[in-house]
Design a protein around this motif. Structure first.
Motif, PDB file in Angstrom:
ATOM      1  N   CYS A 165       0.838  -1.199   0.000  1.00  0.00           N
ATOM      2  CA  CYS A 165       0.000   0.000   0.000  1.00  0.00           C
ATOM      3  C   CYS A 165       0.875   1.253   0.000  1.00  0.00           C
ATOM      4  O   CYS A 165       1.648   1.484   0.930  1.00  0.00           O
ATOM      5  CB  CYS A 165      -0.922   0.005   1.221  1.00  0.00           C
ATOM      6  SG  CYS A 165      -2.002   1.456   1.261  1.00  0.00           S
ATOM      7  N   CYS A 172      -3.934   4.006   5.561  1.00  0.00           N
ATOM      8  CA  CYS A 172      -5.184   4.151   4.824  1.00  0.00           C
ATOM      9  C   CYS A 172      -6.288   3.486   5.646  1.00  0.00           C
ATOM     10  O   CYS A 172      -6.034   2.850   6.673  1.00  0.00           O
ATOM     11  CB  CYS A 172      -5.060   3.510   3.436  1.00  0.00           C
ATOM     12  SG  CYS A 172      -5.015   1.699   3.430  1.00  0.00           S
ATOM     13  N   ALA A 181      -0.204   4.266   0.310  1.00  0.00           N
ATOM     14  CA  ALA A 181      -0.771   5.283   1.203  1.00  0.00           C
ATOM     15  C   ALA A 181      -0.357   5.078   2.660  1.00  0.00           C
ATOM     16  O   ALA A 181      -0.388   6.013   3.451  1.00  0.00           O
ATOM     17  CB  ALA A 181      -2.293   5.290   1.101  1.00  0.00           C
ATOM     18  N   CYS A 182       0.016   3.869   3.018  1.00  0.00           N
ATOM     19  CA  CYS A 182       0.368   3.571   4.404  1.00  0.00           C
ATOM     20  C   CYS A 182       1.829   3.902   4.691  1.00  0.00           C
ATOM     21  O   CYS A 182       2.716   3.590   3.895  1.00  0.00           O
ATOM     22  CB  CYS A 182       0.123   2.093   4.706  1.00  0.00           C
ATOM     23  SG  CYS A 182      -1.626   1.655   4.858  1.00  0.00           S
TER      24      CYS A 182
END
Length: 57
Positions: free
Chosen positions: A23, A32, A25-26
């Motif tokens: 991920c 996330c 976004a993490c």
């Protein structure tokens, strides 16, 4: 008989690691929505497992 609490704890840790590895976004400080849910599940299973290890008074 295997410890079911331990297995759930390890499964939750693996799910969180697998998600975090892919991920974008993490991060270490921000997750996330899906990552937050996986981390929360991991933390709850970890807390429950550790509580079972403490000697009862």
């Amino acid at each position: 008989m295997p410890d079911d609490h331990y297995q759930r704890y390890m499964d939750a840790a693996a799910a969180h690691r697998e998600h975090a590895a892919t991920c974008t976004a993490c991060t270490q400080v921000k997750r996330c929505k899906a990552g937050e849910g996986l981390f929360t599940a991991f933390a709850r299973f970890q807390d429950a497992y550790n509580a079972r290890l403490k000697p009862r008074k």
